[in-house]
Design a protein around this motif. Structure first.
Motif, PDB file in Angstrom:
ATOM      1  N   THR A   6       7.251 -32.347  20.648  1.00  0.00           N
ATOM      2  CA  THR A   6       7.566 -31.914  22.014  1.00  0.00           C
ATOM      3  C   THR A   6       7.971 -33.128  22.845  1.00  0.00           C
ATOM      4  N   VAL A   7       8.726 -32.877  23.890  1.00  0.00           N
ATOM      5  CA  VAL A   7       9.162 -33.948  24.783  1.00  0.00           C
ATOM      6  C   VAL A   7       7.989 -34.350  25.677  1.00  0.00           C
ATOM      7  N   GLU A   8       7.671 -35.623  25.694  1.00  0.00           N
ATOM      8  CA  GLU A   8       6.537 -36.112  26.475  1.00  0.00           C
ATOM      9  C   GLU A   8       6.885 -36.160  27.965  1.00  0.00           C
ATOM     10  N   SER A   9       5.841 -36.025  28.786  1.00  0.00           N
ATOM     11  CA  SER A   9       5.980 -36.121  30.240  1.00  0.00           C
ATOM     12  C   SER A   9       5.101 -37.258  30.741  1.00  0.00           C
ATOM     13  N   LEU A  10       5.685 -38.147  31.536  1.00  0.00           N
ATOM     14  CA  LEU A  10       4.960 -39.295  32.069  1.00  0.00           C
ATOM     15  C   LEU A  10       5.256 -39.450  33.555  1.00  0.00           C
ATOM     16  N   GLN A  11       4.392 -40.184  34.241  1.00  0.00           N
ATOM     17  CA  GLN A  11       4.641 -40.555  35.626  1.00  0.00           C
ATOM     18  C   GLN A  11       4.250 -42.014  35.832  1.00  0.00           C
ATOM     19  N   LYS A  12       4.843 -42.635  36.866  1.00  0.00           N
ATOM     20  CA  LYS A  12       4.633 -44.057  37.136  1.00  0.00           C
ATOM     21  C   LYS A  12       4.816 -44.883  35.869  1.00  0.00           C
ATOM     22  N   VAL A  13       5.884 -44.603  35.169  1.00  0.00           N
ATOM     23  CA  VAL A  13       6.144 -45.239  33.881  1.00  0.00           C
ATOM     24  C   VAL A  13       6.872 -46.560  34.091  1.00  0.00           C
ATOM     25  N   ASP A  14       6.601 -47.520  33.226  1.00  0.00           N
ATOM     26  CA  ASP A  14       7.263 -48.822  33.264  1.00  0.00           C
ATOM     27  C   ASP A  14       8.672 -48.701  32.669  1.00  0.00           C
ATOM     28  N   PRO A  15       9.718 -49.174  33.366  1.00  0.00           N
ATOM     29  CA  PRO A  15      11.075 -49.097  32.810  1.00  0.00           C
ATOM     30  C   PRO A  15      11.211 -49.735  31.431  1.00  0.00           C
ATOM     31  N   LYS A  16      10.475 -50.807  31.167  1.00  0.00           N
ATOM     32  CA  LYS A  16      10.550 -51.441  29.847  1.00  0.00           C
ATOM     33  C   LYS A  16      10.033 -50.501  28.767  1.00  0.00           C
ATOM     34  N   VAL A  17       8.992 -49.737  29.096  1.00  0.00           N
ATOM     35  CA  VAL A  17       8.459 -48.762  28.145  1.00  0.00           C
ATOM     36  C   VAL A  17       9.493 -47.661  27.885  1.00  0.00           C
ATOM     37  N   PRO A  39      17.336 -44.217  39.783  1.00  0.00           N
ATOM     38  CA  PRO A  39      15.997 -43.836  39.326  1.00  0.00           C
ATOM     39  C   PRO A  39      15.157 -45.056  38.960  1.00  0.00           C
ATOM     40  N   TYR A  40      13.928 -45.070  39.445  1.00  0.00           N
ATOM     41  CA  TYR A  40      13.082 -46.245  39.263  1.00  0.00           C
ATOM     42  C   TYR A  40      12.741 -46.492  37.807  1.00  0.00           C
ATOM     43  N   PHE A  41      12.745 -45.449  36.978  1.00  0.00           N
ATOM     44  CA  PHE A  41      12.307 -45.588  35.591  1.00  0.00           C
ATOM     45  C   PHE A  41      13.379 -46.179  34.680  1.00  0.00           C
ATOM     46  N   LEU A  42      14.595 -46.357  35.186  1.00  0.00           N
ATOM     47  CA  LEU A  42      15.660 -46.944  34.365  1.00  0.00           C
ATOM     48  C   LEU A  42      15.533 -48.460  34.378  1.00  0.00           C
ATOM     49  N   PRO A  43      15.515 -49.112  33.219  1.00  0.00           N
ATOM     50  CA  PRO A  43      15.436 -50.578  33.166  1.00  0.00           C
ATOM     51  C   PRO A  43      16.716 -51.209  33.699  1.00  0.00           C
TER      52      PRO A  43
END
Length: 328
Positions: free
Chosen positions: A156-167, A218-222
């Motif tokens: 399944t596709v994971e859901s995250l929040q406040k994720v680090d762009p490097k991750v 988007p903040y999550f993009l490195p």
């Protein structure tokens, strides 16, 4: 010894006024001649310190014949240096023949420098500064094992929040794993302001600039990800019969791009991720439902993206991106 010193003093005192009017080359020739004459007449002592004592008046005379610049001279020198610094900028601003002339002079200078410094090593280098996000492994073609690994290890596709762009980059995008970011668009003004009546306008450059003022990158993009210039505005409203669209719609053409992100602003979109090429027969598709404020990042090397509205009104934004990779 006294006679030698007296002779040297005579040279400095009697000839200084005449030498001061001579060009520099003539002055140097004069001192060379004097030095050779003293050597022929064996008037120079054998020791180095002794020779320096004898030549001291000549050296002192040479210093007095080439004094430093006066106040006016220093002012003229400063003005000349300032002119040299401003000249290239002036020529560039003027453009036309002046720019071509400056370019010609620069090329001639570089050619003259080649015997002393091989600047071609830097000229032929793609990057002078190392990019810490550079993907050294290269743009590898998709293998069957990649499809199987993704399907078996990522049910399944994971859901995250406040994720680090490097991750996001290392653990998901480069592994061809899609990811839902539940707070991907939470802070955008568009989440509150975008409505169907608000968005009914022409899709010209001016309108695009206005719309971009309501959301940001988007903040999550490195930082390594470079976004495409054009974005998609996904919008659906209730049909006349009160139903919603049943068919999925493919999101545009994104040849060569490695990433797509979709952010939900109003209502709900159903996003379907279909495996590409050889993965199509080994993987099943993912179906996601995005709520307002959520975003999904999809690696496009393995997945194809399509969507349909899942509520009477749905608004979203989509864009593609890329990052540097070694083509070897």
């Amino acid at each position: 010894m006294v006679g030698r010193r007296g002779r040297a003093r005579d040279i400095s005192s009697n000839s200084a006024s005449g030498l001061s009017s001579l060009p520099l080359a003539r002055k140097l020739a004069y001192f060379d001649g004097e030095f050779e004459r003293l050597q022929r007449e064996r008037r120079l002592p054998a020791s180095r310190s002794g020779r320096l004592r004898v030549l001291e008046p000549l050296l002192r005379c040479g210093a007095c014949l080439s004094p430093g610049p006066s106040g006016d001279g220093r002012l003229a020198l400063a003005a000349g240096v300032l002119l040299l610094l401003l000249l290239p900028g002036c020529l560039l601003l003027c453009g036309g023949p002046a720019t071509r002339f400056l370019s010609f002079c620069g090329r001639v200078l570089l050619i003259q420098l080649l015997p002393y410094w091989d600047w071609t090593l830097y000229s032929n280098t793609d990057c002078l500064i190392r990019n810490p996000y550079y993907f050294a492994r290269g743009l590898e073609s998709l293998q069957l094992t990649d499809c199987i690994n993704v399907c078996q290890k990522y049910p399944t596709v994971e859901s995250l929040q406040k994720v680090d762009p490097k991750v996001v980059l290392q653990k998901y995008l480069r592994q061809n794993l899609p990811l839902v970011i539940t707070d991907g668009a939470e802070e955008w003004v568009a989440l509150r302001e975008f409505t169907v009546p608000f968005l009914i306008r022409n899709c010209n450059k001016a309108a695009a600039k206005v719309i971009r003022g309501f959301y940001q990158r988007p903040y999550f993009l490195p930082p390594v990800v470079e976004l495409a210039e054009s974005n998609w505005l996904l919008m659906a409203s209730q049909a006349e019969n009160g139903g919603t669209e049943d068919k999925f719609i493919k999101v545009g053409d994104y040849d060569g791009d490695l990433l797509m992100w979709i952010a939900q602003l109003q209502g709900v979109f159903e996003i379907q991720l279909l495996p590409k090429d050889m993965c199509a027969s080994n993987c099943t598709h993912y179906t996601l439902q995005l709520s307002p404020g959520e975003a999904v990042a999809v690696p496009l090397q393995m997945w194809e993206v399509q969507y349909r509205p899942f509520s009477s009104t749905a608004i979203g934004i989509a864009a593609t991106g890329n990052w540097l990779q070694d083509s070897r």
